[in-house]
Design an enzyme around this catalytic site. Structure first.
Site, PDB file in Angstrom:
ATOM      1  N   LYS A  28      54.742   5.570  11.500  1.00 16.12           N
ATOM      2  CA  LYS A  28      55.856   4.641  11.556  1.00 16.12           C
ATOM      3  C   LYS A  28      56.051   3.599  10.735  1.00 16.12           C
ATOM      4  O   LYS A  28      57.515   3.219   9.763  1.00 16.12           O
ATOM      5  CB  LYS A  28      56.709   4.066  12.787  1.00 16.12           C
ATOM      6  CG  LYS A  28      58.431   3.232  12.724  1.00 16.12           C
ATOM      7  CD  LYS A  28      58.554   4.202  14.354  1.00 16.12           C
ATOM      8  CE  LYS A  28      58.018   3.229  15.217  1.00 16.12           C
ATOM      9  NZ  LYS A  28      58.944   1.981  15.480  1.00 16.12           N
ATOM     10  N   ARG A  33      57.902   0.642   5.473  1.00 17.06           N
ATOM     11  CA  ARG A  33      57.510   0.289   3.867  1.00 17.06           C
ATOM     12  C   ARG A  33      57.778   0.600   2.648  1.00 17.06           C
ATOM     13  O   ARG A  33      58.259   0.493   1.739  1.00 17.06           O
ATOM     14  CB  ARG A  33      56.060  -0.355   4.645  1.00 17.06           C
ATOM     15  CG  ARG A  33      56.261  -1.657   5.219  1.00 17.06           C
ATOM     16  CD  ARG A  33      54.878  -1.941   5.777  1.00 17.06           C
ATOM     17  NE  ARG A  33      55.141  -3.391   6.677  1.00 17.06           N
ATOM     18  CZ  ARG A  33      55.524  -3.514   8.059  1.00 17.06           C
ATOM     19  NH1 ARG A  33      55.705  -2.419   8.866  1.00 17.06           N
ATOM     20  NH2 ARG A  33      55.639  -4.417   8.650  1.00 17.06           N
ATOM     21  N   SER A 174      53.589 -12.131  14.584  1.00 14.80           N
ATOM     22  CA  SER A 174      55.105 -10.636  14.795  1.00 14.80           C
ATOM     23  C   SER A 174      54.066 -10.960  13.353  1.00 14.80           C
ATOM     24  O   SER A 174      55.393 -11.128  12.070  1.00 14.80           O
ATOM     25  CB  SER A 174      56.269 -11.299  14.989  1.00 14.80           C
ATOM     26  OG  SER A 174      56.962 -10.130  13.943  1.00 14.80           O
ATOM     27  N   GLN A 176      56.680  -8.083  11.847  1.00 15.59           N
ATOM     28  CA  GLN A 176      57.990  -7.961  11.494  1.00 15.59           C
ATOM     29  C   GLN A 176      57.938  -9.851  10.333  1.00 15.59           C
ATOM     30  O   GLN A 176      59.111  -9.090   9.341  1.00 15.59           O
ATOM     31  CB  GLN A 176      58.810  -7.670  12.310  1.00 15.59           C
ATOM     32  CG  GLN A 176      58.884  -6.154  12.628  1.00 15.59           C
ATOM     33  CD  GLN A 176      59.389  -5.312  14.476  1.00 15.59           C
ATOM     34  OE1 GLN A 176      60.499  -6.409  14.969  1.00 15.59           O
ATOM     35  NE2 GLN A 176      59.513  -4.579  14.295  1.00 15.59           N
ATOM     36  N   ASP A 326      51.827  -2.305  20.512  1.00 15.39           N
ATOM     37  CA  ASP A 326      52.690  -1.269  21.009  1.00 15.39           C
ATOM     38  C   ASP A 326      51.844  -0.169  21.634  1.00 15.39           C
ATOM     39  O   ASP A 326      52.506   0.842  22.632  1.00 15.39           O
ATOM     40  CB  ASP A 326      53.278  -0.483  20.099  1.00 15.39           C
ATOM     41  CG  ASP A 326      54.281  -0.840  18.797  1.00 15.39           C
ATOM     42  OD1 ASP A 326      54.620  -2.114  19.097  1.00 15.39           O
ATOM     43  OD2 ASP A 326      54.267  -1.126  17.728  1.00 15.39           O
ATOM     44  N   ARG A 357      58.980  -4.280  28.086  1.00 14.01           N
ATOM     45  CA  ARG A 357      57.920  -3.601  28.438  1.00 14.01           C
ATOM     46  C   ARG A 357      57.311  -3.294  29.755  1.00 14.01           C
ATOM     47  O   ARG A 357      56.154  -2.065  30.361  1.00 14.01           O
ATOM     48  CB  ARG A 357      57.359  -2.775  27.217  1.00 14.01           C
ATOM     49  CG  ARG A 357      58.167  -2.045  26.339  1.00 14.01           C
ATOM     50  CD  ARG A 357      57.160  -1.386  24.836  1.00 14.01           C
ATOM     51  NE  ARG A 357      58.226  -1.182  24.149  1.00 14.01           N
ATOM     52  CZ  ARG A 357      57.951  -0.648  22.291  1.00 14.01           C
ATOM     53  NH1 ARG A 357      56.527  -1.272  22.274  1.00 14.01           N
ATOM     54  NH2 ARG A 357      58.587   0.419  22.297  1.00 14.01           N
ATOM     55  N   ARG A 405      58.610   4.747  23.908  1.00 14.06           N
ATOM     56  CA  ARG A 405      56.735   5.051  24.019  1.00 14.06           C
ATOM     57  C   ARG A 405      57.549   4.742  25.849  1.00 14.06           C
ATOM     58  O   ARG A 405      56.290   5.209  26.227  1.00 14.06           O
ATOM     59  CB  ARG A 405      57.248   3.416  23.713  1.00 14.06           C
ATOM     60  CG  ARG A 405      56.540   3.354  22.069  1.00 14.06           C
ATOM     61  CD  ARG A 405      55.068   2.357  21.659  1.00 14.06           C
ATOM     62  NE  ARG A 405      55.769   1.497  19.944  1.00 14.06           N
ATOM     63  CZ  ARG A 405      55.374   2.950  18.888  1.00 14.06           C
ATOM     64  NH1 ARG A 405      54.959   5.019  19.248  1.00 14.06           N
ATOM     65  NH2 ARG A 405      55.744   2.825  17.406  1.00 14.06           N
TER      66      ARG A 405
HETATM   67  C1  S3P Z   1      55.335  -2.909  13.569  1.00 10.68           C
HETATM   68  C2  S3P Z   1      55.438  -4.699  13.625  1.00 10.68           C
HETATM   69  C3  S3P Z   1      55.566  -4.642  15.843  1.00 10.68           C
HETATM   70  C4  S3P Z   1      55.420  -3.720  16.166  1.00 10.68           C
HETATM   71  C5  S3P Z   1      56.233  -2.565  15.616  1.00 10.68           C
HETATM   72  C6  S3P Z   1      56.458  -2.388  13.746  1.00 10.68           C
HETATM   73  C7  S3P Z   1      56.180  -3.277  12.150  1.00 10.68           C
HETATM   74  O1  S3P Z   1      56.318  -5.456  15.647  1.00 10.68           O
HETATM   75  O2  S3P Z   1      55.862  -3.501  17.539  1.00 10.68           O
HETATM   76  O3  S3P Z   1      56.805  -1.114  16.593  1.00 10.68           O
HETATM   77  O4  S3P Z   1      55.686  -2.301  11.595  1.00 10.68           O
HETATM   78  O5  S3P Z   1      55.613  -4.978  11.257  1.00 10.68           O
HETATM   79  P1  S3P Z   1      56.434  -6.826  16.010  1.00 10.68           P
HETATM   80  O6  S3P Z   1      55.531  -7.593  14.375  1.00 10.68           O
HETATM   81  O7  S3P Z   1      57.671  -7.756  16.110  1.00 10.68           O
HETATM   82  O8  S3P Z   1      55.489  -6.991  17.480  1.00 10.68           O
END
Ligand code: S3P
Length: 446
Positions: A28, A33, A174, A176, A326, A357, A405
């Protein structure tokens, strides 16, 4: 894109051993990306193995709304014609991010350094999740925001060009947030720098380099320093997306728990910033063998051969949390069937995922008959020593809170139970793993 509002309940019951060979869908994180960077490269990017789950389709729709041409060929290969860094178009309508935090936060980064305005909306789960963590650095770069109370969606983002390059030290581990800042840095003159005290998944770094961005990674006092040189020119690529280790996790644990299982899961991405679950399961006594280790799309990959194993509870080192963030919901299921106690701490981030979670899994596993204690930052679980869980009583369903999940983890708990586990809604599974139930039938069909 959001899945249907009609809940789709289902009872998952023991269905024997998992055997044969399966291949889980594409990763995913890498799928998101590849669409985003493909949409910023002038020319055609081709992507095979793209995850066709709702979250990724939300990203595809958003990139189309900002000017990219994206379509899926009859051969399953996706073709993306990008607009070029700096040339994203103003979307005419709100960008509906569905359930997808990754789409939202990474796209906020992209929009922040373009002179466009975008409204981001999402489903009730996504609308509760904190966006302040990306609003803070992107505001420092010059973007402005009108968010809902608590820094949530719906929100309006006004990007800016030229944006200001910043040095940003991540206050939470993170990927993200890291990726949002790096993506904003793509169209920002100068060097945008992210300091990562704790390493998180590095798919953005790998793929940005793969598309030709100048990106340096160094280390200072044990912290990772990532620098992107802005006003990058991205070159279109041909990408093969490896299988998602986070999806493989459900089948790995289902096979470890079901007596007689001997299952091969093909083409599983084993990037070290993602794959800690498999090491933790081996430490618990799980038989997981890597076959044919190779590289696919710039990422390490192997086929995993998983055999039924007696598991023993362990204390999970909080240092591995980012590399399996995750996978805790499904690890909790393994812990519920292990011999002895499993202790997990350092998991406060799990409270702000698609659901809380820790609370959701503590409640669901307790309903299914497991012994779980919930703490602020983790769960402590006393396993059955291999005996099946009782399962949920007739008419009682566990609640998934729009979290894919939780749904899949409790489906696996159902396979390892006497009476089965009723899951209140399987629809959210389509966000990340649309073929989950089909593959489960394939693997248990003998
Ligand atoms: C992800 C980063 C994770 C993960 C999410 C996908 C990504 O989140 O939990 O399912 O693709 O960068 P966080 O970066 O907020 O931990």
């Amino acid at each position: 894109m959001s899945h249907s509002n009609t809940p789709s309940p289902k009872r998952f019951k023991s269905s024997g051993a998992l055997t044969g060979r399966i291949a889980v869908p594409g990763d995913k994180s890498i799928s998101h990306r590849s669409l985003m960077l493909g949409a910023l490269a002038v020319g055609e990017t081709r992507v095979s193995g793209l995850l066709e789950g709702e979250d990724v389709l939300s990203t595809a729709a958003a990139m189309r709304a900002m000017g990219a041409t994206i379509h899926r060929g009859d051969d399953g290969v996706w073709s993306i014609h990008g607009v070029g860094v700096g040339s994203l178009l103003q979307p005419e309508q709100a960008l509906d991010m569905g359930n997808s935090g990754t789409s939202t936060r990474l796209l906020m980064g992209l929009v922040a350094s373009h002179p466009i305005r975008a409204v981001f909306t999402g489903d009730p789960s996504l609308s509760k999740r904190p966006m302040g963590r990306v609003i803070t650095p992107l505001s420092q770069m010059g973007a402005s925001f009108e968010a809902s109370p608590g820094g949530t969606l719906p929100l309006m983002l006004r990007g800016i060009s030229p944006a200001v390059p910043i040095t940003y030290r991540l206050p939470v581990a993170s990927a993200q947030v890291k990726s949002a800042v790096l993506l904003a840095g793509l169209n920002t003159a100068g060097i945008t720098r992210v300091i990562e005290p704790v390493p998180t998944r590095d798919h953005s770094e790998r793929m940005l380099r793969g598309f030709g961005a100048k990106l340096d990674v160094g280390e200072e006092s044990g912290e990772r320093i990532i620098e992107i040189h802005g006003e990058a020119d991205l070159q279109p690529q041909t990408i093969t997306v490896p299988g998602d280790p986070s999806s493989a996790a459900f089948f790995t644990i289902a096979a470890l728990l079901a007596p007689g299982s001997d299952l091969v899961i093909e083409n599983v991405g084993l990037n070290p910033t993602r794959a800690a679950l498999f090491d933790v399961l081996r430490d618990m006594g799980g038989s997981i063998e890597e076959l044919d280790r190779r590289e696919v799309g710039g990422e390490p990959v192997a086929d995993l051969r998983v055999k039924h194993s007696a598991l023993t509870g362990i204390e999970v080192d909080p240092a591995v949390v980012p590399a399996m963030v995750d996978e805790f919901p499904i690890l909790f299921v393994a812990a519920s069937l292990a011999q002895g106690t499993t202790t997990t701490r350092g998991l406060e981030e799990l409270r702000v995922k698609e659901s809380d979670r820790l609370a959701a899994m503590a409640a669901a596993l307790t309903l299914a008959g497991a012994k779980v204690e919930e703490y602020g930052d983790g769960l402590v679980i006393e396993g059955t020593g291999g005996d099946p869980l009782p399962g949920t009583a007739d008419g009682v369903a566990i609640t998934t809170h729009l979290d894919h999940r939780i749904a899949m983890s409790m489906a696996v708990a159902g396979l390892a139970s006497d009476n089965g586990v009723k899951v209140d809604d399987t629809a959210p599974i389509a966000t990340s793993f649309p073929t989950f139930e089909t593959l489960l039938s394939v693997a248990t069909s003998g």
